[in-house]
Design an enzyme around this catalytic site. Structure first.
Site, mmCIF file in Angstrom:
data_model
loop_
_atom_site.group_PDB
_atom_site.id
_atom_site.type_symbol
_atom_site.label_atom_id
_atom_site.label_comp_id
_atom_site.label_asym_id
_atom_site.label_seq_id
_atom_site.Cartn_x
_atom_site.Cartn_y
_atom_site.Cartn_z
ATOM 1 N N HIS A 18 39.145 37.932 7.130
ATOM 2 C CA HIS A 18 38.455 36.648 7.284
ATOM 3 C C HIS A 18 37.753 36.279 5.985
ATOM 4 O O HIS A 18 37.788 37.042 5.009
ATOM 5 C CB HIS A 18 37.527 36.639 8.504
ATOM 6 C CG HIS A 18 36.405 37.638 8.482
ATOM 7 N ND1 HIS A 18 35.454 37.689 7.479
ATOM 8 C CD2 HIS A 18 36.073 38.633 9.344
ATOM 9 C CE1 HIS A 18 34.582 38.643 7.740
ATOM 10 N NE2 HIS A 18 34.953 39.262 8.862
ATOM 11 N N HIS A 21 35.507 38.879 4.228
ATOM 12 C CA HIS A 21 36.223 39.898 3.428
ATOM 13 C C HIS A 21 36.683 39.279 2.113
ATOM 14 O O HIS A 21 36.611 39.897 1.050
ATOM 15 C CB HIS A 21 37.476 40.406 4.167
ATOM 16 C CG HIS A 21 37.209 41.016 5.503
ATOM 17 N ND1 HIS A 21 37.906 40.657 6.621
ATOM 18 C CD2 HIS A 21 36.331 41.968 5.889
ATOM 19 C CE1 HIS A 21 37.464 41.361 7.653
ATOM 20 N NE2 HIS A 21 36.506 42.164 7.232
ATOM 21 N N CYS A 126 28.641 54.361 17.697
ATOM 22 C CA CYS A 126 29.117 52.975 17.784
ATOM 23 C C CYS A 126 30.440 52.882 17.043
ATOM 24 O O CYS A 126 30.510 53.164 15.844
ATOM 25 C CB CYS A 126 28.115 51.998 17.180
ATOM 26 S SG CYS A 126 28.845 50.351 17.001
ATOM 27 N N CYS A 129 30.471 50.341 14.061
ATOM 28 C CA CYS A 129 29.888 50.856 12.805
ATOM 29 C C CYS A 129 30.654 52.081 12.320
ATOM 30 O O CYS A 129 30.498 52.469 11.173
ATOM 31 C CB CYS A 129 28.442 51.286 12.991
ATOM 32 S SG CYS A 129 27.312 50.018 13.529
ATOM 33 N N CYS A 144 24.438 48.479 20.560
ATOM 34 C CA CYS A 144 24.266 48.577 19.109
ATOM 35 C C CYS A 144 23.768 47.219 18.622
ATOM 36 O O CYS A 144 24.335 46.186 18.988
ATOM 37 C CB CYS A 144 25.611 48.919 18.446
ATOM 38 S SG CYS A 144 25.667 48.462 16.699
ATOM 39 N N HIS A 147 26.689 45.306 16.729
ATOM 40 C CA HIS A 147 27.942 44.954 17.398
ATOM 41 C C HIS A 147 27.777 44.516 18.846
ATOM 42 O O HIS A 147 28.746 44.140 19.493
ATOM 43 C CB HIS A 147 28.946 46.113 17.275
ATOM 44 C CG HIS A 147 29.366 46.345 15.854
ATOM 45 N ND1 HIS A 147 28.690 47.190 15.011
ATOM 46 C CD2 HIS A 147 30.337 45.763 15.123
ATOM 47 C CE1 HIS A 147 29.256 47.156 13.813
ATOM 48 N NE2 HIS A 147 30.251 46.290 13.852
ATOM 49 N N LYS A 294 27.077 33.175 12.259
ATOM 50 C CA LYS A 294 27.690 34.455 11.949
ATOM 51 C C LYS A 294 29.185 34.382 12.289
ATOM 52 O O LYS A 294 29.547 33.777 13.309
ATOM 53 C CB LYS A 294 26.996 35.522 12.818
ATOM 54 C CG LYS A 294 27.253 36.918 12.373
ATOM 55 C CD LYS A 294 26.468 37.903 13.218
ATOM 56 C CE LYS A 294 27.147 39.249 13.038
ATOM 57 N NZ LYS A 294 26.738 40.254 13.952
ATOM 58 N N LYS A 297 34.544 36.456 16.472
ATOM 59 C CA LYS A 297 35.735 36.057 17.229
ATOM 60 C C LYS A 297 35.346 35.185 18.411
ATOM 61 O O LYS A 297 35.994 34.187 18.694
ATOM 62 C CB LYS A 297 36.434 37.314 17.755
ATOM 63 C CG LYS A 297 37.600 37.733 16.902
ATOM 64 C CD LYS A 297 38.436 38.739 17.674
ATOM 65 C CE LYS A 297 39.117 39.682 16.714
ATOM 66 N NZ LYS A 297 39.598 40.884 17.346
HETATM 67 N N1 MSP Z 1 35.735 50.029 6.066
HETATM 68 C C1 MSP Z 1 34.364 49.831 5.801
HETATM 69 C C2 MSP Z 1 34.061 49.954 4.317
HETATM 70 C C3 MSP Z 1 34.472 51.238 3.679
HETATM 71 S S1 MSP Z 1 34.151 51.223 1.962
HETATM 72 C C4 MSP Z 1 34.333 52.808 1.490
HETATM 73 C C5 MSP Z 1 33.936 48.444 6.269
HETATM 74 N N2 MSP Z 1 34.924 47.561 6.496
HETATM 75 S S2 MSP Z 1 34.693 46.044 6.986
HETATM 76 O O1 MSP Z 1 36.017 45.494 7.129
HETATM 77 O O2 MSP Z 1 33.845 46.013 8.131
HETATM 78 O O3 MSP Z 1 33.936 45.317 5.833
HETATM 79 C C6 MSP Z 1 34.480 45.281 4.530
HETATM 80 C C7 MSP Z 1 33.556 44.567 3.582
HETATM 81 O O4 MSP Z 1 33.486 43.185 3.951
HETATM 82 C C8 MSP Z 1 32.134 45.112 3.599
HETATM 83 O O5 MSP Z 1 31.592 45.209 2.297
HETATM 84 C C9 MSP Z 1 31.377 44.066 4.393
HETATM 85 O O6 MSP Z 1 30.023 43.973 4.045
HETATM 86 C C10 MSP Z 1 32.137 42.811 3.976
HETATM 87 N N3 MSP Z 1 31.937 41.717 4.912
HETATM 88 C C11 MSP Z 1 32.267 41.683 6.237
HETATM 89 N N4 MSP Z 1 31.849 40.488 6.754
HETATM 90 C C12 MSP Z 1 31.257 39.752 5.788
HETATM 91 C C13 MSP Z 1 30.714 38.459 5.704
HETATM 92 N N5 MSP Z 1 30.604 37.664 6.755
HETATM 93 N N6 MSP Z 1 30.289 38.030 4.488
HETATM 94 C C14 MSP Z 1 30.427 38.792 3.350
HETATM 95 N N7 MSP Z 1 30.915 40.021 3.399
HETATM 96 C C15 MSP Z 1 31.268 40.554 4.614
HETATM 97 O O7 MSP Z 1 32.747 48.195 6.367
#
Ligand code: MSP
Length: 528
Positions: A18, A21, A126, A129, A144, A147, A294, A297
């Site tokens: 999304h 990411h 969780c 997390c 949690c 989540h 935020k 889904k």
């Molecule tokens: N798999 C773990 C990270 C392992 S690193 C050794 C994870 N994955 S995640 O898919 O949940 O998140 C990946 C990255 O995307 C994280 O740095 C997280 O903070 C970032 N983001 C997820 N949602 C976000 C937003 N809404 N805005 C900005 N960054 C966000 O955590």
């Protein structure tokens, strides 16, 4: 050559990529491009986190084997980054054999040091997390807090890592050089977490009964390595692991604010235990909300970055994400704001300066860059823009860098309006007219270079129209030792090919950008 090794968090593949990411991956790509055109030897690593209970369950729910599922999902992430012009040097997957070996070797070394022991544990786990949650942190419904789901009660015999042994060393690492963890507010937050007696030895394996989808503990077939140990190690695998490829230690781990505990406490401690050098720095960025909410889904606002690029183009998405809000704080994405910024800042301000300058060069200077060295305030400002941008980028102040570039463009547009070169040429004041144009062309050259990390396609188009045959992204290859870039060459033939950036028209022909944004969200939803 100075090295710059930048990493991003690796994304869980249990759901599609999304915009949140994408935000982080684009940011790392911006930094990689920025340092590359400043002449550094850059290595940019991103990838996906493919193990763990969440992925195992989502694959089962989709009726697929975990491997089949992660193969499909990883391809989606890779494709999204390609669309956004995010170009990593390596896209790592934690299911790669090379990575598995590095993780097992890491585990072995931590064991050899006497920092891993077996013990039993009971706690609330969780799955969102992929971590244990403390009882007192659960909300009133026992969920949690992140989540909003109840954690599972877990009771097992696992391997534990002696984090407690490293707490003092970690505190020292974070305090003796405050630039190691940024922004400073986040550094203080982690230092506080470190004081919490419950942040202590933690379980680094799961029994095979509760988790099969993971890397086996070396020498113990009944246990699987905890997903965070596996995931964090990706940075070291990317840097060549124990054999090395010349890039480790990483210059920068770019991560979201939600996962700093793992990066600033667990990861340095693991590295110390395994006898590996620590990274130079961690930077935690803020979160992106969509139209103030935020990303979730259930709210139906999970914007698919691919749909967004198809609607607006990669540069527009990249630019709008970083021009508006501070990188270290939470920011908002809205279609309306994207359209407003792109139209007024890129299409109008930058586009008009280029178009007006090139039209006048064609008409009055035979289509060639005039041969002169004017001295005026705008040129002085233009000469300073590199340093100003450097200052902002050093602080990860992306919007500050963009605003400084735009201010220079505004200044040049105003200067052209005031000096009216078209009148100067009409009055036979050729030299004066040429000096005004040269000043504006120099501003444009510097704008193309400095906007390049954010808008690589737009910058390349500007570069070409200014008469260059090479790639703006390669200017770092010929940068002089003193960091000075030569002037725009006199006599170079410009190529006026019309607007470099078309104004974005809303579907209705209006300016209802919010509608445009939610259309993307809707179409993204419809695709699932
Ligand atoms: N798999 C773990 C990270 C392992 S690193 C050794 C994870 N994955 S995640 O898919 O949940 O998140 C990946 C990255 O995307 C994280 O740095 C997280 O903070 C970032 N983001 C997820 N949602 C976000 C937003 N809404 N805005 C900005 N960054 C966000 O955590």
């Amino acid at each position: 050559m100075e090295k710059f090794y930048v990493t991003t968090a690796i994304d869980y593949v249990n759901a599609s990529p999304h915009i949140g990411h994408a935000y982080e991956k684009i940011a790392a790509d911006v930094l990689a491009r920025f340092h590359r055109i400043r002449g550094k030897d850059v290595f940019f690593l991103t990838g996906v986190d493919e193990h763990g209970i969440k992925v195992e369950r989502t694959a089962a729910a989709a009726g697929k084997s975990p491997q089949e599922f992660v193969d499909e999902m990883s391809a989606k992430f890779k494709a999204a980054w390609e669309k956004l012009n995010v170009v990593p040097d390596r896209f790592i997957r934690t299911t790669e054999d090379e990575h598995k070996k590095v993780v097992q070797e890491m585990f072995r070394r931590m064991q050899e040091k006497g920092d891993i022991y077996k013990s039993s544990y009971t706690g609330h786990y969780c799955e969102g997390c992929e971590d244990f949650v403390r009882e007192r942190d659960l909300d009133e419904q026992g969920n949690c807090p992140n989540h909003k789901k109840p954690p599972r009660q877990v009771s097992e015999e696992n391997y534990f890592f002696k984090l407690s042994k490293y707490k003092d060393a970690i505190r020292k690492w974070m305090t003796e050089d405050p630039s190691r963890v940024q922004p400073d507010g986040r550094r203080k937050e982690v230092l506080n977490q470190l004081e919490d007696p419950e942040v202590t030895d933690f379980s680094v394996s799961r029994s095979k009964n509760s988790l099969k989808w993971g890397i086996p503990v070396p020498g113990d077939e009944d246990q699987v390595i905890y997903v965070w140990i596996d995931a964090l190690t990706n940075y070291f695998t990317g840097g060549g692991g124990f054999e090395g490829n010349g890039y480790w230690p990483a210059t920068l781990h770019l991560v979201g604010k939600d996962i700093i505990k793992f990066h600033c406490i667990y990861w340095p401690a693991m590295l110390m235990a395994a006898g590996v050098e620590l990274p130079a720095g961690v930077f935690a960025h803020g979160f992106i909300t969509v139209e103030g909410q935020k990303i979730s889904k259930s709210l139906g606002n999970v914007i698919d970055p691919i749909a967004l690029v198809e609607q607006y183009g990669a540069d527009a998405v990249r630019y709008s994400l970083f021009s508006g809000s501070a990188f270290d704080q939470d920011g908002d994405f809205s279609g309306k704001e994207l359209i407003r910024r792109v139209n007024s800042e890129l299409a109008n301000n930058v586009g008009n300066l280029l178009n007006r300058s090139l039209t006048l060069v064609d008409k009055n200077c035979g289509g060639k860059i005039p041969d002169c060295q004017p001295e005026n305030l705008v040129r002085k400002q233009a000469n300073l823009i590199h340093e100003t941008v450097d200052e902002h980028m050093k602080k990860y102040d992306f919007s500050g860098a963009i605003n400084a570039i735009l201010a220079l463009v505004d200044q040049a547009n105003k200067y052209m309006n005031d000096e009216k070169p078209w009148t100067l040429f009409k009055e036979g004041k050729q030299k004066e007219g040429e000096e005004v144009l040269f000043t504006c062309l120099e501003v444009l050259r510097r704008t193309a270079m400095n906007l390049y990390p954010f808008t690589p396609e737009l910058s390349q188009k500007m570069w070409y129209q200014l008469g260059y045959d090479d790639e703006v992204g390669k200017i770092g290859d010929s940068i002089r030792d003193d960091g000075f870039f030569d002037l725009i060459p006199a006599g170079q033939t410009v190529r006026n090919q019309g607007p470099i950036f078309k104004r974005i028209e809303d579907g209705d022909g209006g300016t209802d950008g919010d509608k445009a944004g939610s259309e993307v969200a809707k179409s993204a939803k419809g695709k699932k």
